[in-house]
Structures are given as C-alpha cells and as structure tokens.
Design a protein around this motif. Structure first.
Motif, short mmCIF file in Angstrom:
data_model
loop_
_atom_site.label_atom_id
_atom_site.label_comp_id
_atom_site.label_asym_id
_atom_site.label_seq_id
_atom_site.Cartn_x
_atom_site.Cartn_y
_atom_site.Cartn_z
N ILE A 9 0.88 -1.21 -0.02
CA ILE A 9 0.05 -0.03 -0.06
C ILE A 9 0.88 1.04 0.09
CG2 ILE A 9 -0.47 0.05 2.55
CD1 ILE A 9 -3.18 1.01 1.77
N THR A 10 0.68 2.02 -0.80
CA THR A 10 1.33 3.17 -0.90
C THR A 10 0.33 4.62 -1.57
OG1 THR A 10 3.39 4.42 -1.84
CG2 THR A 10 2.11 2.90 -3.39
N GLN A 11 0.95 5.78 -1.51
CA GLN A 11 0.07 6.61 -1.95
C GLN A 11 0.08 6.51 -3.46
OE1 GLN A 11 1.45 10.76 -1.21
NE2 GLN A 11 -0.05 11.58 -2.32
N ASP A 12 -1.16 6.75 -4.19
CA ASP A 12 -1.62 6.59 -5.65
C ASP A 12 -0.72 7.62 -6.41
OD1 ASP A 12 -2.57 5.50 -7.82
OD2 ASP A 12 -4.00 6.98 -7.88
N LYS A 13 0.21 6.75 -7.23
CA LYS A 13 0.87 7.75 -8.31
C LYS A 13 1.44 6.93 -9.17
CE LYS A 13 5.15 6.75 -5.23
NZ LYS A 13 4.78 6.72 -3.78
N PRO A 14 1.76 7.31 -10.49
CA PRO A 14 2.28 6.87 -11.72
C PRO A 14 3.63 5.96 -11.09
CG PRO A 14 1.64 8.93 -12.38
CD PRO A 14 1.77 8.99 -10.61
N GLY A 15 3.61 4.53 -11.79
CA GLY A 15 5.05 4.01 -11.61
C GLY A 15 5.13 3.04 -10.47
N VAL A 16 4.08 2.81 -9.61
CA VAL A 16 4.01 2.01 -8.41
C VAL A 16 4.33 0.56 -8.88
CG1 VAL A 16 2.94 0.71 -6.46
CG2 VAL A 16 2.64 3.57 -7.09
N ILE A 17 3.76 0.19 -9.92
CA ILE A 17 3.77 -1.41 -10.37
C ILE A 17 5.24 -1.58 -11.12
CG2 ILE A 17 3.02 -3.14 -12.01
CD1 ILE A 17 -0.03 -2.42 -11.18
N GLU A 18 5.57 -0.42 -11.85
CA GLU A 18 6.79 -0.43 -12.46
C GLU A 18 8.03 -0.53 -11.58
OE1 GLU A 18 9.93 2.15 -15.30
OE2 GLU A 18 8.15 3.21 -14.36
N ASN A 30 10.51 -13.96 -10.64
CA ASN A 30 9.46 -13.96 -11.66
C ASN A 30 7.97 -13.74 -11.09
OD1 ASN A 30 8.23 -14.86 -14.09
ND2 ASN A 30 8.08 -16.96 -13.46
N TRP A 31 7.57 -12.67 -11.71
CA TRP A 31 6.09 -12.28 -11.27
C TRP A 31 5.22 -13.05 -11.82
CZ3 TRP A 31 5.43 -6.80 -9.71
CH2 TRP A 31 4.11 -6.49 -9.58
N GLN A 32 4.23 -14.04 -11.02
CA GLN A 32 3.41 -14.77 -11.28
C GLN A 32 2.03 -14.43 -11.17
OE1 GLN A 32 4.94 -17.93 -8.23
NE2 GLN A 32 5.94 -19.03 -10.14
N ALA A 33 1.62 -13.84 -10.20
CA ALA A 33 0.21 -13.25 -10.13
C ALA A 33 0.18 -11.93 -9.25
CB ALA A 33 -0.70 -14.42 -9.49
N SER A 34 -0.83 -11.09 -9.51
CA SER A 34 -1.12 -9.84 -8.73
C SER A 34 -2.28 -9.43 -8.84
CB SER A 34 -0.15 -9.02 -9.41
OG SER A 34 -0.23 -8.36 -10.73
N ASN A 35 -2.64 -8.53 -7.96
CA ASN A 35 -3.84 -7.61 -8.11
C ASN A 35 -3.95 -6.34 -7.49
OD1 ASN A 35 -6.86 -7.36 -8.17
ND2 ASN A 35 -7.57 -9.14 -7.16
N PHE A 36 -3.94 -5.25 -8.23
CA PHE A 36 -3.87 -4.11 -7.71
C PHE A 36 -5.00 -3.09 -7.93
CE2 PHE A 36 0.50 -5.72 -8.02
CZ PHE A 36 1.06 -5.11 -7.01
#
Length: 168
Positions: A9-18, A30-36
């Motif tokens: 959890i972090t303040q919403d801003k561009p680049g978090v997933i990056e 190896n990124w296998q699964a996610s939900n954001f």
C-alpha cells in the motif's frame, strides 16, 4: 525456488507497479500473479513471485528498502501450491447496506466455503435513490450441497439480493 507473497500500500502515483516489477526482475524474480487497485487515493495490492534461493535475501532487503519511499509492505513466504480443486463463481447484486460483506462472508464460512477472491463495488442505483452493492466471489466448496445451502443463506440476507452461482 522460493515463492513470496507481498502486500503493498502506498500513495497512488504513476510507476508503483513499475517500481515493484523492476525490483523483482532485477533480482531475478519471476512475477507470477497480482491484483492491484486504487482506493481512496491509495494504491494497494498483492503480488506473488518466485525466485531462486540464492537471490531471496537480496530481494527481501530491496523490498524492505521501499519503506523509505513511502511503501508499506508485508512480505510472506509462500507455503506451497494452491489447491487445484475447481472453483465456482458467485455473483451477488442487491441494495447496499451496512454490514453486507460481513453477512456474506459469514454465510460462506458457516458452510465451509473458502473465498479465493472477492471483488465488490457500491455504486449509485439508477432510479432507486440508494446504492447498489455488487460482488463477484470466487470460491472453493466442499460439495455441491454446501454451495446450494450457501446460496439459500445468501438470498436470506435481504429480500432484494440476487445470487447467481456458476459452477467451476
């Protein structure tokens, strides 16, 4: 190979997933699964990834260092493969009310139904003046009978609640 599950959890801003995907990739994970998703100005989610044992300590340290950039993380090591029994999907629609998620989750738990994934929204109901609650719940059930009994229990929560179950 180790598997990790990390909640973020972090303040919403561009680049978090990056930021997260770059860190995991750089450490040979190896990124296998996610939900954001973005909720109330915050960006929250969960990611599962695997990594060779030799890089595990490095990735844990790098993830922990993200706290200095305003990220709040919880890092857990995975406990093996998920059950492969089929899932069913329950779609629920009705007037929103305080405690509806508690009532739904309690009805499922009473019938020993495991929630795999829950997605819900509350949005203005056209022509009703209130809010409409919608949920999609992916579940694993011990039996078809338990699922049918849970459907009856869910429909008893409110007379306007529509429950549709798609068997997996």
């Amino acid at each position: 190979m180790k598997t990790y599950v990390v909640s973020v959890i972090t303040q919403d801003k561009p680049g978090v997933i990056e930021t997260l995907s770059n860190l995991i990739s750089t450490k040979q994970g190896n990124w296998q699964a996610s939900n954001f998703c973005q909720l109330a100005g915050q960006f929250a989610g969960i990611v599962e990834f695997s990594i060779e044992e030799a890089h595990a300590s490095d990735v844990e340290q790098a993830l922990t260092a993200l706290n200095e950039q305003g990220f709040q993380l919880q890092i857990k090591q995975g406990e093996g493969a998920d059950s492969q029994s089929p899932c069913s999907t329950i779609d629920i629609t009705g007037n929103d009310k305080v405690g509806i998620v508690k009532e739904i989750s309690s009805a499922l738990a009473r019938h020993h139904i495991n929630v795999i994934k829950l997605t819900s929204t509350s949005e203005p109901a056209p022509n009703w003046g209130g809010n409409l609650f919608k949920a999609q719940v992916e579940v694993r059930s011990p039996s078809q009978q338990a699922l049918e009994e849970a459907k009856d229990a869910l429909e008893a929560i409110a007379n306007d609640l529509i429950v549709d179950i798609e068997l997996g």
